[in-house]
Design an enzyme around this catalytic site. Structure first.
Site, PDB file in Angstrom:
ATOM      1  N   CYS A   7      -1.969  -2.511   7.740  1.00  0.00           N
ATOM      2  CA  CYS A   7      -1.885  -3.494   6.651  1.00  0.00           C
ATOM      3  C   CYS A   7      -0.556  -4.237   6.606  1.00  0.00           C
ATOM      4  O   CYS A   7      -0.521  -5.422   6.257  1.00  0.00           O
ATOM      5  CB  CYS A   7      -2.195  -2.826   5.316  1.00  0.00           C
ATOM      6  SG  CYS A   7      -3.945  -2.361   5.204  1.00  0.00           S
ATOM      7  N   LYS A  54      -7.002  -5.047  -2.917  1.00  0.00           N
ATOM      8  CA  LYS A  54      -7.813  -5.586  -1.810  1.00  0.00           C
ATOM      9  C   LYS A  54      -8.859  -4.569  -1.395  1.00  0.00           C
ATOM     10  O   LYS A  54      -8.636  -3.367  -1.471  1.00  0.00           O
ATOM     11  CB  LYS A  54      -6.924  -5.994  -0.644  1.00  0.00           C
ATOM     12  CG  LYS A  54      -6.013  -4.893  -0.161  1.00  0.00           C
ATOM     13  CD  LYS A  54      -4.955  -5.434   0.771  1.00  0.00           C
ATOM     14  CE  LYS A  54      -3.998  -4.354   1.219  1.00  0.00           C
ATOM     15  NZ  LYS A  54      -4.615  -3.228   1.902  1.00  0.00           N
ATOM     16  N   ASP A  83       0.788  -1.243   0.000  1.00  0.00           N
ATOM     17  CA  ASP A  83       0.000   0.000   0.000  1.00  0.00           C
ATOM     18  C   ASP A  83       0.820   1.293   0.000  1.00  0.00           C
ATOM     19  O   ASP A  83       0.498   2.224   0.747  1.00  0.00           O
ATOM     20  CB  ASP A  83      -0.971   0.005   1.191  1.00  0.00           C
ATOM     21  CG  ASP A  83      -1.982  -1.133   1.146  1.00  0.00           C
ATOM     22  OD1 ASP A  83      -1.927  -1.943   0.205  1.00  0.00           O
ATOM     23  OD2 ASP A  83      -2.824  -1.216   2.060  1.00  0.00           O
TER      24      ASP A  83
HETATM   25  C1  VGL Z   1      -4.771   0.660   5.699  1.00  0.00           C
HETATM   26  C2  VGL Z   1      -6.284   1.576   7.147  1.00  0.00           C
HETATM   27  C3  VGL Z   1      -7.305   1.299   6.292  1.00  0.00           C
HETATM   28  C4  VGL Z   1      -3.334   0.329   5.395  1.00  0.00           C
HETATM   29  C5  VGL Z   1      -5.780   0.369   4.816  1.00  0.00           C
HETATM   30  O1  VGL Z   1      -2.986   0.175   4.224  1.00  0.00           O
HETATM   31  O2  VGL Z   1      -2.539   0.219   6.354  1.00  0.00           O
HETATM   32  N1  VGL Z   1      -5.023   1.258   6.862  1.00  0.00           N
HETATM   33  N2  VGL Z   1      -7.046   0.695   5.129  1.00  0.00           N
END
Ligand code: VGL
Ligand code: ZN
Length: 206
Positions: free
Chosen positions: A157, A109, A22
């Protein structure tokens, strides 16, 4: 105690996979919708890991949080997070300075409104039902034994992905310099590191 932090080059071989979690504008850019303090600082660090992984013949896989505009993942729709990584928006794009290896898999995702914390699985926030992403298959196909997890956010994540990798039986390494914590609650970052260590993840100090 390990005497010294191994260099990025030492981490990789053909049975190691680098999972880049991410590294997207909404997390990594200070103007992002769920900006992680210092998130932009990980980009050059992650790029060095990518270069080392490629040089050693290790698989590089990216994950991308990819939400519909309305999802119970978001606070406005009953969840906990500010709006972030809405599909096909600037915030969901991988950071422009991130090296993206030609042909490397990018695992999305949260696509159907699920929570997608771990790169390995998504979870329906209402029913709790879980389903696997393609990440596990990519690793299995490459003959992976060890996984190096980097990216954002360390206490969300990255943590979920590293814990799942342990459960799947992989050796897991987390170089601390290659992540930052979002800390929805103060202390989440330290708690995450403790949980990771307790699960057998090798957290390598920056
Ligand atoms: C994430 C919060 C919500 C992340 C993803 O990538 O860490 N954190 N969605
Ligand atoms: Zn999300």
């Amino acid at each position: 105690m390990m005497s010294a932090d191994p260099t990025a080059t030492d981490r990789y071989d053909p049975t190691t996979a680098l999972v880049v979690v991410d590294v997207q504008n909404d997390f990594a850019d200070p103007e992002g919708g769920l900006s992680v303090t210092g998130g932009d600082e990980v980009v050059p660090v992650v790029n060095r890991e990518i270069a080392a992984a490629r040089a050693a013949g290790a698989l590089v896989v990216y994950t991308q949080d990819w939400h519909p505009p309305e999802t119970p993942h978001f606070a406005k729709d009953g969840g906990v997070w500010p709006v972030h990584c809405v599909r096909d928006t600037w915030g969901a794009e991988l950071h422009p300075d991130l090296e993206v290896v030609d042909g490397a898999p990018i695992v999305r995702k949260g696509v159907d409104g699920e929570d997608g914390y771990s790169g390995f699985s998504v979870r329906d926030p209402v029913s709790g039902e879980e389903s696997a992403t393609e990440l596990g298959r990519h690793l299995a196909q490459a003959g992976t034994r060890r996984v190096v997890v980097v990216g954002l956010a360390g206490d969300v994540c990255v943590k979920a992905t590293a814990l799942d990798a342990r459960e799947l039986g992989y050796e897991v390494v987390l170089p601390e310099a290659a992540t930052r914590m979002v800390e929805l609650e103060p202390g989440d970052g330290e708690a995450a590191l403790q949980e990771l260590r307790a699960a057998g993840v090798e957290v390598q100090p920056a």
